[in-house]
Design a protein around this motif. Structure first.
Motif, PDB file in Angstrom:
ATOM      1  N   THR A 386       0.832  -1.208   0.000  1.00 56.49           N
ATOM      2  CA  THR A 386       0.000   0.000   0.000  1.00 56.49           C
ATOM      3  C   THR A 386       0.863   1.253   0.000  1.00 56.49           C
ATOM      4  OG1 THR A 386      -1.782  -1.153   1.172  1.00 56.49           O
ATOM      5  CG2 THR A 386      -1.780   1.252   1.248  1.00 56.49           C
ATOM      6  N   GLN A 387       1.890   1.267   0.850  1.00 54.42           N
ATOM      7  CA  GLN A 387       2.773   2.431   0.887  1.00 54.42           C
ATOM      8  C   GLN A 387       3.518   2.617  -0.428  1.00 54.42           C
ATOM      9  OE1 GLN A 387       3.180   4.874   3.015  1.00 54.42           O
ATOM     10  NE2 GLN A 387       1.649   4.091   4.441  1.00 54.42           N
ATOM     11  N   GLN A 388       3.900   1.503  -1.046  1.00 54.22           N
ATOM     12  CA  GLN A 388       4.571   1.610  -2.341  1.00 54.22           C
ATOM     13  C   GLN A 388       3.617   2.159  -3.402  1.00 54.22           C
ATOM     14  OE1 GLN A 388       7.951   0.900  -2.940  1.00 54.22           O
ATOM     15  NE2 GLN A 388       7.424   2.013  -4.815  1.00 54.22           N
ATOM     16  N   ALA A 389       2.353   1.723  -3.341  1.00 50.90           N
ATOM     17  CA  ALA A 389       1.366   2.234  -4.295  1.00 50.90           C
ATOM     18  C   ALA A 389       1.129   3.727  -4.083  1.00 50.90           C
ATOM     19  CB  ALA A 389       0.057   1.461  -4.153  1.00 50.90           C
ATOM     20  N   ILE A 390       1.079   4.144  -2.806  1.00 45.55           N
ATOM     21  CA  ILE A 390       0.897   5.579  -2.511  1.00 45.55           C
ATOM     22  C   ILE A 390       2.067   6.378  -3.066  1.00 45.55           C
ATOM     23  CG2 ILE A 390       0.873   7.265  -0.640  1.00 45.55           C
ATOM     24  CD1 ILE A 390      -0.709   5.224   1.007  1.00 45.55           C
ATOM     25  N   LEU A 391       3.277   5.867  -2.862  1.00 45.97           N
ATOM     26  CA  LEU A 391       4.446   6.590  -3.351  1.00 45.97           C
ATOM     27  C   LEU A 391       4.462   6.645  -4.875  1.00 45.97           C
ATOM     28  CD1 LEU A 391       7.015   8.037  -2.453  1.00 45.97           C
ATOM     29  CD2 LEU A 391       8.212   5.851  -2.603  1.00 45.97           C
ATOM     30  N   ASP A 392       4.084   5.562  -5.523  1.00 41.63           N
ATOM     31  CA  ASP A 392       4.044   5.563  -7.001  1.00 41.63           C
ATOM     32  C   ASP A 392       3.047   6.591  -7.505  1.00 41.63           C
ATOM     33  OD1 ASP A 392       5.920   3.545  -7.007  1.00 41.63           O
ATOM     34  OD2 ASP A 392       4.450   1.926  -7.264  1.00 41.63           O
ATOM     35  N   GLU A 393       1.867   6.660  -6.880  1.00 40.82           N
ATOM     36  CA  GLU A 393       0.866   7.648  -7.287  1.00 40.82           C
ATOM     37  C   GLU A 393       1.348   9.058  -7.009  1.00 40.82           C
ATOM     38  OE1 GLU A 393      -2.108   7.386  -8.874  1.00 40.82           O
ATOM     39  OE2 GLU A 393      -1.475   5.313  -9.240  1.00 40.82           O
ATOM     40  N   SER A 394       2.031   9.223  -5.874  1.00 47.78           N
ATOM     41  CA  SER A 394       2.564  10.565  -5.559  1.00 47.78           C
ATOM     42  C   SER A 394       3.577  10.998  -6.593  1.00 47.78           C
ATOM     43  CB  SER A 394       3.202  10.557  -4.167  1.00 47.78           C
ATOM     44  OG  SER A 394       2.237  10.328  -3.170  1.00 47.78           O
ATOM     45  N   GLN A 395       4.391  10.048  -7.043  1.00 51.30           N
ATOM     46  CA  GLN A 395       5.377  10.371  -8.076  1.00 51.30           C
ATOM     47  C   GLN A 395       4.683  10.821  -9.371  1.00 51.30           C
ATOM     48  OE1 GLN A 395       9.051  10.031  -7.787  1.00 51.30           O
ATOM     49  NE2 GLN A 395       8.652  11.475  -9.451  1.00 51.30           N
ATOM     50  N   LEU A 396       3.600  10.122  -9.727  1.00 48.74           N
ATOM     51  CA  LEU A 396       2.840  10.516 -10.921  1.00 48.74           C
ATOM     52  C   LEU A 396       2.208  11.896 -10.749  1.00 48.74           C
ATOM     53  CD1 LEU A 396       1.098   7.107 -11.786  1.00 48.74           C
ATOM     54  CD2 LEU A 396       3.062   8.168 -12.945  1.00 48.74           C
ATOM     55  N   HIS A 397       1.635  12.155  -9.585  1.00 42.65           N
ATOM     56  CA  HIS A 397       1.030  13.457  -9.330  1.00 42.65           C
ATOM     57  C   HIS A 397       2.083  14.557  -9.327  1.00 42.65           C
ATOM     58  CE1 HIS A 397      -2.513  11.143  -8.326  1.00 42.65           C
ATOM     59  NE2 HIS A 397      -3.212  12.251  -8.083  1.00 42.65           N
ATOM     60  N   TYR A 398       3.248  14.216  -8.786  1.00 39.96           N
ATOM     61  CA  TYR A 398       4.309  15.227  -8.778  1.00 39.96           C
ATOM     62  C   TYR A 398       4.780  15.539 -10.196  1.00 39.96           C
ATOM     63  CZ  TYR A 398       8.892  17.307  -8.035  1.00 39.96           C
ATOM     64  OH  TYR A 398       9.964  18.140  -8.078  1.00 39.96           O
ATOM     65  N   ASN A 399       4.929  14.501 -10.983  1.00 40.76           N
ATOM     66  CA  ASN A 399       5.349  14.718 -12.369  1.00 40.76           C
ATOM     67  C   ASN A 399       4.324  15.535 -13.146  1.00 40.76           C
ATOM     68  OD1 ASN A 399       7.638  13.219 -11.846  1.00 40.76           O
ATOM     69  ND2 ASN A 399       6.780  11.302 -12.651  1.00 40.76           N
ATOM     70  N   ALA A 400       3.048  15.363 -12.756  1.00 40.85           N
ATOM     71  CA  ALA A 400       1.985  16.135 -13.414  1.00 40.85           C
ATOM     72  C   ALA A 400       1.778  17.479 -12.755  1.00 40.85           C
ATOM     73  CB  ALA A 400       0.689  15.338 -13.400  1.00 40.85           C
ATOM     74  N   MET A 401       2.629  17.839 -11.817  1.00 40.13           N
ATOM     75  CA  MET A 401       2.564  19.120 -11.102  1.00 40.13           C
ATOM     76  C   MET A 401       1.250  19.286 -10.347  1.00 40.13           C
ATOM     77  SD  MET A 401       4.389  21.637 -13.894  1.00 40.13           S
ATOM     78  CE  MET A 401       4.516  22.965 -12.699  1.00 40.13           C
ATOM     79  N   LEU A 402       0.714  18.154  -9.867  1.00 37.80           N
ATOM     80  CA  LEU A 402      -0.507  18.212  -9.058  1.00 37.80           C
ATOM     81  C   LEU A 402      -0.208  18.324  -7.561  1.00 37.80           C
ATOM     82  CD1 LEU A 402      -2.601  15.470 -10.908  1.00 37.80           C
ATOM     83  CD2 LEU A 402      -2.728  17.976 -11.170  1.00 37.80           C
ATOM     84  N   ILE A 403       0.980  17.905  -7.153  1.00 40.19           N
ATOM     85  CA  ILE A 403       1.401  18.056  -5.764  1.00 40.19           C
ATOM     86  C   ILE A 403       2.813  18.598  -5.757  1.00 40.19           C
ATOM     87  CG2 ILE A 403      -0.054  16.179  -4.909  1.00 40.19           C
ATOM     88  CD1 ILE A 403       2.446  14.413  -4.813  1.00 40.19           C
ATOM     89  N   GLY A 404       3.216  19.125  -4.625  1.00 39.87           N
ATOM     90  CA  GLY A 404       4.555  19.673  -4.498  1.00 39.87           C
ATOM     91  C   GLY A 404       5.552  18.615  -4.034  1.00 39.87           C
ATOM     92  N   VAL A 405       6.823  19.019  -4.013  1.00 41.95           N
ATOM     93  CA  VAL A 405       7.888  18.108  -3.627  1.00 41.95           C
ATOM     94  C   VAL A 405       7.767  17.685  -2.174  1.00 41.95           C
ATOM     95  CG1 VAL A 405       9.511  19.955  -3.008  1.00 41.95           C
ATOM     96  CG2 VAL A 405      10.381  17.717  -3.737  1.00 41.95           C
ATOM     97  N   TYR A 406       7.200  18.560  -1.324  1.00 40.26           N
ATOM     98  CA  TYR A 406       7.075  18.211   0.092  1.00 40.26           C
ATOM     99  C   TYR A 406       6.101  17.064   0.295  1.00 40.26           C
ATOM    100  CZ  TYR A 406       9.425  22.667   0.561  1.00 40.26           C
ATOM    101  OH  TYR A 406      10.326  23.693   0.434  1.00 40.26           O
ATOM    102  N   HIS A 407       5.020  17.056  -0.480  1.00 38.45           N
ATOM    103  CA  HIS A 407       4.093  15.931  -0.396  1.00 38.45           C
ATOM    104  C   HIS A 407       4.770  14.638  -0.831  1.00 38.45           C
ATOM    105  CE1 HIS A 407       1.254  19.341  -0.459  1.00 38.45           C
ATOM    106  NE2 HIS A 407       0.423  18.522   0.198  1.00 38.45           N
TER     107      HIS A 407
END
Length: 483
Positions: A386-407
Motif C-alpha cells: 500500500t505504501q509503495q502504491a501511494i508513493l508511485d501515485e505521488s510520483q505521478l502526481h508530482y510529475n503532473a505538477m498536481l502536488i509539491g515536492v514536500y508531499h
C-alpha cells in the motif's frame, strides 16, 4: 548431552595441546563474515564465562573418583610411663642370734619396669560397605551436573542468537533512518531556497528544518544502538579490543518461513527435550536412592575395626583386633529418614513445578511467535504494498505538477517509517523464535522447520525517489508548490 540439541560443538579448554588449534579455528571464523552459526561457534569456544562453567564437570568428576576411595586408616600410638618411686622392692630378714636375741636385716631389690607402649590401626569398616552406594550416588550426581551444564550452554547459545539478531536489526534501522535524513535534508534545503526566493513562508521553512533536525537526532540514536549492540555481541563472543573487528554475513533479517507449529506438538517436544527438566528428574532419582539407603542403614552408626599391639611392663607384646559398634538405643536414624523423605517429596514437587513452567514458557513463546509471524505477513501483504502504491501515485502526481515536492517527500518518509516498523516486526519474530527454541529444549521440531533466505525485505527504491528532488529544486516554479 548438548550435541543432539545444538549444531555447533562445545570445547573445554584445559591447557592442553588442542587449545592452540581452537584459537586458530576462532581466528579463521573471525576472518570471514560471521554467520549466525559461526558467531555461536566462536562464543562456545571462546567465551571465558562459559569456560568457567565447564569446570563444574571437573568438580563432578573429582567427586566421582573420591566416592570410590576408602577413607584413610587412622594410626594411633600411646606411651605410659611407670612410677619411679615404686621401681624397687624392699625385703626384711629376721635371724636368731646365739645369745637368744633376734636381728632384722633389710635389703632392697631393684626391679626393672619398662614403659607401657601401645599401637593401633583403626579403619572405618562401614565406609567399606558404603563404597558401592557412594559411587552410584556420585555417578548420578555427575549425570545431573552434565545435564544442568548442558542446559546452561543452550541458554547461552540462545543469548548469542538474540545479540546477533539485535545487531542486524540495529544496523537495518540505522540505514533506514539515514535514508530519512537524506530525504528530510533535501526537503529542508529546498525549503530554504524557496523561502529565500519568497515562495515559502518562514513557518513552512521552519517546519521542514524541524523535521530534518528530528530525523538527524533519531539517526544519531540509531547509530548509538548499533555500537551498543555490536559491543554486546562482541562481549558474548569473548572478544575485546582489536579482536572485535568483525563483520556479519547477514545484512538483513530474513522473512519468516511458511507454516506454523502445533502447540500440542511443541509442548510434548519441550517435555521430552528440556535438559533442565532431565536434571531435575535425575536429582529426584538421587533423592529416592538416598531414602532407600538411609532406610537400609539407619540402624548402623559407628563401626570401627582396628588392630592394636601393646607392650606391657614385663616387655611382653600383646596383639589383637578390636571392634567399636555404636548401639542404636536412642538415635535410630528416625530424624535422618524423615529428612530424606521430606527432601524426596520436595524434589517431586520441584519436578512437577518445572514441567508446568516449561509448558507455560512454551505456550508464551508460541503465542509471541504466532502473533509476530502474522504481523510480518500483514506488513508484506498489505502495508508495504500500500505504501509503495501511494508513493508511485505521488510520483505521478508530482510529475503532473498536481502536488509539491514536500508531499512527495512526506509520502517517502511514511513509506520508510512503515519499513522501519516492518523491520521491528521481523526482529520481534526472530527473537520470539529464539525464545521458542530455548523453551522446547534448544531446537524446534525438524518436521515443521523450513529454512528461509536472508535479505528478502522488499526494496524501498530510495535512490530513484531522491533523485527527483534536485530537479524539482532547480525547476519548480512558485505556482507548483501551491498545488
Amino acid at each position: 548431552k548438548v550435541a543432539p540439541h545444538l549444531a555447533e560443538r562445545v570445547y573445554w579448554q584445559r591447557n592442553s595441546a588442542e587449545d592452540e588449534a581452537v584459537k586458530v579455528e576462532v581466528a579463521a571464523l573471525l576472518s570471514a563474515p560471521l554467520t549466525l552459526s559461526g558467531a555461536t561457534q566462536i562464543a562456545l569456544l571462546n567465551n571465558p564465562e562459559l569456560q568457567s562453567l565447564y569446570e563444574g564437570l571437573g568438580i563432578a568428576q573429582a567427586d566421582l573418583v573420591q566416592a570410590g576411595l576408602l577413607e584413610n586408616p587412622v594410626f594411633a600410638a600411646s606411651v605410659r610411663m611407670p612410677d619411679h618411686d615404686r621401681s624397687g622392692s624392699e625385703s626384711r630378714t629376721v635371724t636368731r642370734e646365739s645369745g637368744g636375741g633376734f636381728s632384722v636385716s633389710r635389703s632392697t631389690e631393684s626391679a626393672t619396669i619398662r614403659n607401657n607402649i601401645e599401637f593401633a590401626l583403626v579403619q572405618n569398616f562401614l565406609d567399606l560397605l558404603m563404597i558401592p552406594m557412594r559411587k552410584k550416588m556420585a555417578e548420578a550426581h555427575f549425570e545431573e551436573t552434565k545435564l544442568a551444564i548442558s542446559h546452561e550452554i543452550l541458554v547461552f547459545a540462545g543469548d548469542v542468537k538474540r545479540h546477533y539478531y539485535d545487531y542486524v536489526w540495529a544496523t537495518q534501522q540505522a540505514d533506514l533512518l539515514h535514508t530519512v535524513t537524506t530525504a528530510t535534508g533535501a526537503a529542508s534545503e529546498f525549503a530554504i531556497r524557496q523561502y529565500e526566493a519568497g515562495n515559502l513562508s518562514r513557518l513552512e521553512m521552519s517546519r521542514e528544518n524541524a523535521f530534518h533536525g528530528q530525523a538527524l537526532l533519531e539517526a544519531s540514536e540509531a547509530d548509538l544502538e548499533v555500537r551498543l549492540a555490536r559491543e554486546r555481541l562482541s562481549r558474548t563472543l569473548g572478544l575485546w579490543n582489536g579482536a572485535a573487528k568483525w563483520e556479519l554475513a547477514m545484512e538483513r533479517l530474513a522473512t519468516p518461513p511458511p507454516g506454523k507449529y502445533s502447540i500440542g506438538e511443541l509442548e510434548s517436544h519441550a517435555i521430552a527435550n528440556r535438559l533442565d527438566l532431565a536434571a531435575k528428574v535425575k536429582e529426584l532419582e538421587i533423592l529416592a536412592f538416598g531414602v532407600k539407603t538411609t532406610r537400609r542403614w539407619r540402624w548402623l552408626g559407628l563401626l570401627d575395626l582396628s588392630v592394636s599391639t601393646e607392650r606391657d611392663g614385663d616387655g611382653v607384646y600383646v596383639t589383637g583386633p578390636a571392634l567399636e559398634l555404636q548401639l542404636p538405643l536412642f538415635d535410630q536414624g528416625q530424624a535422618k529418614l524423615a529428612v530424606a523423605e521430606s527432601n524426596l517429596r520436595a524434589g517431586a514437587q520441584h519436578v512437577s513445578s518445572r514441567a508446568i513452567d516449561i509448558r507455560s514458557e512454551t505456550r508464551q513463546a508460541w503465542e509471541r511467535l504466532s502473533t509476530s509471524q502474522d504481523t510480518v505477513a500483514y506488513f508484506e501483504r498489505v502495508l508495504l504494498p500500500t505504501q509503495q502504491a501511494i508513493l508511485d501515485e505521488s510520483q505521478l502526481h508530482y510529475n503532473a505538477m498536481l502536488i509539491g515536492v514536500y508531499h512527495l517527500l512526506l509520502d517517502k518518509q511514511q513509506q520508510i517509517d512503515t519499513a522501519r516498523r516492518y523491520v521491528d516486526a521481523l526482529h520481534e519474530y526472530w527473537i520470539a523464535r529464539t525464545e521458542l527454541e530455548m523453551a522446547v529444549g534448544g531446537s524446534l521440531p525438524t518436521i515443521a522447520d523450513r529454512a528461509s533466505e536472508p535479505g528478502s525485505m522488499p526494496e524501498m527504491e530510495t535512490p530513484a525517489i531522491l533523485e527527483a528532488v534536485p530537479s524539482a529544486q532547480a525547476s519548480t516554479p512558485a505556482s507548483h508548490e501551491n498545488h
